[in-house]
Every structure is written in structure tokens, then in C-alpha cells.
Design a protein around this motif. Structure first.
Motif, PDB file in Angstrom:
ATOM      1  N   SER A 215     128.876  18.254  68.339  1.00 39.25           N
ATOM      2  CA  SER A 215     129.973  17.711  67.963  1.00 39.25           C
ATOM      3  C   SER A 215     130.330  17.730  66.495  1.00 39.25           C
ATOM      4  CB  SER A 215     130.203  16.372  68.805  1.00 39.25           C
ATOM      5  OG  SER A 215     129.336  15.342  68.192  1.00 39.25           O
ATOM      6  N   THR A 217     132.861  15.126  64.222  1.00 37.77           N
ATOM      7  CA  THR A 217     133.710  13.814  64.525  1.00 37.77           C
ATOM      8  C   THR A 217     134.198  13.424  63.526  1.00 37.77           C
ATOM      9  OG1 THR A 217     132.615  13.374  66.743  1.00 37.77           O
ATOM     10  CG2 THR A 217     133.896  11.756  65.922  1.00 37.77           C
ATOM     11  N   GLU A 230     138.233  15.275  66.500  1.00 41.38           N
ATOM     12  CA  GLU A 230     136.670  15.731  67.028  1.00 41.38           C
ATOM     13  C   GLU A 230     136.996  17.026  67.886  1.00 41.38           C
ATOM     14  OE1 GLU A 230     134.305  14.230  70.907  1.00 41.38           O
ATOM     15  OE2 GLU A 230     134.921  12.784  69.715  1.00 41.38           O
ATOM     16  N   SER A 232     134.065  18.634  70.406  1.00 42.43           N
ATOM     17  CA  SER A 232     132.808  18.544  71.251  1.00 42.43           C
ATOM     18  C   SER A 232     132.583  19.741  72.289  1.00 42.43           C
ATOM     19  CB  SER A 232     132.654  17.321  71.379  1.00 42.43           C
ATOM     20  OG  SER A 232     133.466  16.726  72.511  1.00 42.43           O
TER      21      SER A 232
END
Length: 567
Positions: A215, A217, A230, A232
Motif C-alpha cells: 500500500s 497511503t 490510498e 492498496s
């Protein structure tokens, strides 16, 4: 003065009085320097043992302190500089200084932070700043053990002083010695001073279920942050208990999923843009797309309502987030300054969920409020509602309410005390006819330590009560603070009236073990009595050791456009 810095409580119900008192204790005044140009920012990081950020003449004298500091990787100056909201050659803003200190204290590897103004000889329009940071011992070793399995965790929250996090875990099944699990993870924090975190993780259980995660973020880390988002990717392989009507038995079946999640949001200041007393109030616009694919799932005999089906979700949200922080002591730590979020937020989430070759319109709202009240204490309340709409039908509705309260601090002798209360209401309407679409009283949103596969329903009410003490002494930084607690939970389904549903309870007492220098979470040791746990018996006594804290406060951490979770 140092005694008052550590032990004198403040009254957070009066925000201006609180700020003034803490600033006086810290022996600094930014009012006379407001608006001056920042000429230079100096950073000093101090090792965790034997140092004091308020008095830099203090140094470790004990051999054990010196050994501990020698084994500790000090936070790099550029790591601290990357978290500063104040910049060289910019005008001094006292609000941004307080917000910077909060961001520094928010990092697990930093115990305390203070920024002091330093006057420049014969210069009136400029000022120097000195940032003092006192580290926590950032290496955390803990684990869990029972007669059936054990787990040893090793986490470094400040890898080589960079502020990055490394996670490793070893897991062992004592009943089957061939069953071994592990966790390997790395989280790079604040990449290139952008407040973007990158994480990779592989977590394997002893039964060989696993979770893989990658991920990028960026959160709305502060009311001054303008954007967040984000990207992911996650893959899971795990087991669930299902009822098989053909053989009239509960069986364990595997599931395998892949998930993609993308969202982005932008914050627009609409109030307090240039205020010297309050942080900006933001209008936040966001959009999200997520995709869940089941690679392995139960057959139709087990999942007749297709609860586990592929889905695509496109959501948008709009809302207002108004947040400020007050500082206090003796809530979750002993004596250190803690930042408590107060304010309100109002969000609408709406969009389309596509599964089973049909589109379901979704609508949800989130409302949150918290404040200090003079001579009463802290009170927070949050309400969530969400429903699906399809061809005029309303389905899978959820209503949730959560309230949290803690009292002003009071004393018994030289001990400080607080009273904590928490309530949690969840109501499900028109839920699917499968046991997986039911809620229980287990976990952190139920009764602590309660575990029964026979207790479930579509709605519940949980009330938790805890009287917490704060010991006035420590040994090597360790403190064992006694508490007593009580939980009460109702759970059931329609058409029975709410409080005529089944009632369960817990009575407990124990200790919260914390350390002033180390980064590990507070350890909760408790002895509990459960009058009834279906499937286990009556008058059950349990000893629990965990890191759960049921009374976490709402810090108004922004949550991306989402579907209200039913649990």
C-alpha cells in the motif's frame, strides 16, 4: 517547577486556561513572537533514559541508563525536520507550533516534544526556534502464549532513527509441531517528507491462512493537510465456520480473496483560515473505488444467499470536519502531555455497489461530536447509518451509536483517578439470512473476553464501565495502575423488544502496566467473572492479558468513503 510539569493536573474543560497553564509550566510565551520571521530551526534529539527535554543540563548518571541509550538508535534530525509544519524564512504561527508538537508526539518513537523560541540579539523582527525531542525506546518485544499455541513479536518503530517500522513475528502451534507461522512487514513513514507511507506485509498463521498487503497511503494527518489518498492491494486466504444443512453440522471452509482499494480526497478550508486561536474547519470531498474478488468461496449449499460474492464499489463523500485539540495529562499515560481531539464532523457517503450482476444504490451518514464540559468531563458521541436501495426495496440497513465519557481527574490521597464509561448500540434491519450476517458480543466492541458461537443476533447494546487509578510511583519506569470494570450486553433479534433480549455481563479487576520510556502499548491484566457464557457454562472465571483499550478516544482520523461496518 519540574514537579508541576510532571504531576500538576490541568482543567481541560477551559481550553484557554489549559493552554495558558501548560505554556506557563513549559516556561515559554509565543504571543510576543507571533508573526516574526523564523531565521533558523535547530533540532536536538535526546535518548530515552536519563535526559529531560525541558532541562538539557540533565544527563544520565546510572550505568543502566547509559547502556540503554547506547543500544538505542536516536531519531535522526532530518526525520524530525520532515514532520515540521513550521518552515525557515516563514512567519511564526503559534498554532502551527502546537500542531507540530502534536504530530511529533503522535509518533510512537517520540515520548515528548517541545519547541522553544530563542531571541536574536539586536534583531526584533526575526526569531530562532529550537526543537527538543525526547525519544522512547523504540524496540518492542511481546507475545501471546496458551496451552495450544504461542506467538513472539518483535517490532522496531524507529528503524535506524528513520521513523520507519519493521515487524517480525514467529508463531507456533504446540499441538501440531509442524504448524509454524510468521509475519514480515516494513512500513516506510513520511517518504521524502510528503507524509506518504509505503507498506509491504506478509502475515502467515499456523494453519497456513495468510494475508499479503502492499500500500501507499497519505492521511489527513492535520487540519492543515490539503489532500489524502490510498492505493492498496491485498490478498487473503483464510477459514470460516459455516453451517452445512446437508450434514447438519458446522464445517470449516477456506476462502481466498483479492482486493484493490483506491481513494483520494481534498480538503477546502471554509472557516478559521487565518485564525490565531482555532485550527481550520475543512470541507472534504472524496471518491473511492474498490474491487473484491473471491478466488475460492463456499458452494451454494453453504452460502445459499451468495453472501460471499464478487463486488465492485464506487463511492463519493462530502462533509465538514471541524477539529481542535486540547492538552491534558493522566488519561492513558502517567504525567506526559496527551492531545485530545474535540469538535464535530458531518459526512454523507453515497454510491453504487455492484454484485450478483445488479447495481445497489448505497446511502450513509456519519455524525460525530465531542467536547470537554467544565466540572463534568469529556463526552463524545458518534452516529452512523447506512442502507442499500434496489427497485424501491431497502435492505441490509445498519444503525450505530457509540458514546464515550471520562470524568475530570479526582484524587484519593496522592493517587489520581478517572471514571470511564462507554456505550455501543448496533441495529441491523433486513439483513441476509446467513449466520455470517449476524453480530455477536465478542471482541473489542462487545464484552471483553466473552467468546461464544451460540450468541448472535441482528442488534446489540453494550455498556462498559471502568474506574482507573494512576499510581504515584514507578520502578524503572514501570507502573501498575489498578482498575475495576463492569460490562453489560444485550443481544437478540426482532420482534422482541430491545431490552427483553438476552443479557450477559462481566465483572473484572486488574492492572494496566505501562512504562514511561518504552514504546509498547499498555498491557492489561485482568481477572474476570462471567455469570454465563453459552457453550462454556455458568460462573466462568478467566484471567486475561492483552493490549486492548476499550476506551480509545475519537481522534477524528478521516475515514475514506465507506459502507458502514456491521459489527
Amino acid at each position: 517547577m519540574l514537579h508541576s510539569l510532571m504531576f500538576e493536573p490541568v482543567n481541560p474543560a477551559n481550553e484557554k486556561e489549559t493552554i495558558k497553564k501548560i505554556e506557563n509550566q513549559l516556561n515559554r510565551n509565543f504571543k510576543e513572537h507571533q508573526g516574526k520571521i523564523i531565521r533558523k530551526i535547530q533540532i536536538t534529539t535526546l535518548d530515552p533514559f536519563g535526559y529531560n527535554e525541558k532541562d538539557t543540563t540533565v544527563s544520565p548518571q546510572k550505568g543502566i541508563d547509559k547502556i540503554g541509550n547506547a543500544l538505542h538508535a536516536s531519531t535522526k534530525s532530518f526525520t524530525v525536520r520532515g514532520l515540521l509544519l513550521i518552515k525557515k524564512n516563514k512567519a511564526l504561527d503559534s498554532l502551527k507550533i502546537l500542531e507540530t508538537e502534536r504530530l511529533l508526539r503522535q509518533r510512537k518513537f517520540i515520548r515528548r516534544a517541545i519547541i522553544r523560541p530563542e531571541k536574536i540579539t539586536n534583531v526584533k523582527d526575526s526569531i530562532d526556534l529550537h526543537v527538543y525531542v525526547l525519544d522512547s525506546w523504540s524496540l518492542d518485544v511481546d507475545g501471546d502464549i496458551s496451552t495450544s499455541k504461542g506467538e513472539l513479536r518483535l517490532r522496531e518503530f524507529n528503524f535506524f532513527g528513520l521513523g520507519h517500522q519493521v515487524t517480525t513475528t514467529y508463531k507456533r502451534d504446540f499441538q501440531d509441531k509442524d504448524e509454524v507461522g510468521f509475519t514480515l512487514g516494513y512500513r516506510a513513514r513520511n517518504l521524502y517528507n510528503t507524509f506518504i507511507d509505503a507498506e509491504v506485509l506478509r502475515d502467515v498463521e499456523t494453519n497456513q491462512s495468510y494475508r499479503n498487503l502492499a500500500s501507499l497511503t497519505r492521511t489527513f494527518y492535520s487540519p492543515y493537510a490539503r489532500w489524502a489518498g490510498e492505493i492498496s492491494l491485498q490478498q487473503r486466504y483464510y477459514y470460516e465456520n459455516f453451517y452445512n444443512s446437508t450434514i447438519d453440522s458446522v464445517i470449516l471452509d477456506p476462502l481466498k480473496t483479492k482486493t484493490l482499494n483506491i481513494w483520494g480526497g481534498y480538503a477546502i478550508p471554509i472557516a478559521n483560515k487565518n485564525s490565531k486561536e482555532k485550527l481550520p474547519t475543512n470541507l472534504i470531498l472524496a471518491a473511492r473505488y474498490s474491487k473484491l474478488d473471491y478466488i475460492e468461496r463456499p458452494n451454494e449449499q453453504i452460502d445459499s444467499v451468495a453472501y460471499f460474492s464478487n463486488e465492485n464499489v464506487a463511492l463519493g463523500s462530502i462533509g465538514i470536519r471541524n477539529i481542535n485539540y486540547v492538552r491534558d495529562r493522566y488519561i492513558f499515560r502517567n504525567g506526559d502531555i496527551e492531545d485530545i481531539a474535540i469538535g464535530n464532523s458531518y459526512f454523507i457517503h453515497s454510491g453504487i455497489q455492484r454484485n450478483l450482476y445488479q447495481n445497489n444504490f448505497y446511502f450513509g451518514i456519519d455524525l460525530t461530536f465531542s467536547n470537554y464540559y467544565k466540572d463534568f468531563g469529556y463526552l463524545a458521541a458518534s452516529t452512523e447509518y447506512g442502507s442499500y436501495f434496489n427497485s424501491g426495496d431497502v435492505s441490509r440497513s445498519v444503525f450505530k451509536f457509540e458514546g464515550t465519557y471520562f470524568s475530570p481527574i479526582f484524587t484519593i490521597g496522592n493517587w489520581y483517578m478517572r471514571q470511564f464509561v462507554k456505550s455501543n448500540v448496533v441495529v441491523g434491519i433486513n439483513r441476509k439470512e446467513i449466520i455470517k450476517d449476524r453480530i455477536d458480543l465478542d471482541g473489542d466492541r462487545g464484552i471483553q473476553g466473552f467468546n461464544s458461537q451460540e450468541v448472535y443476533g441482528t442488534r446489540k447494546f453494550v455498556f462498559s464501565f471502568q474506574t482507573q487509578s494512576y499510581v504515584p510511583f514507578s520502578w524503572l519506569g514501570f507502573r501498575m495502575s489498578p482498575f475495576i470494570s463492569f460490562d453489560l450486553g444485550f443481544i437478540g433479534e426482532e420482534p422482541r423488544s430491545f431490552f427483553s433480549n438476552d443479557l450477559y455481563s462481566r465483572f473484572g479487576a486488574g492492572f494496566l502496566i505501562s512504562n514511561d520510556y518504552f514504546v509498547f502499548d499498555t498491557i492489561k491484566l485482568s481477572f474476570s467473572v462471567y455469570p454465563s457464557i453459552p457453550g462454556q457454562g455458568e460462573n466462568i472465571m478467566k484471567f486475561n492479558g492483552n493490549y486492548d483499550n476499550l476506551f480509545n478516544l475519537d481522534n477524528y482520523n478521516y475515514e475514506e468513503p465507506h459502507i458502514v461496518e456491521y459489527r
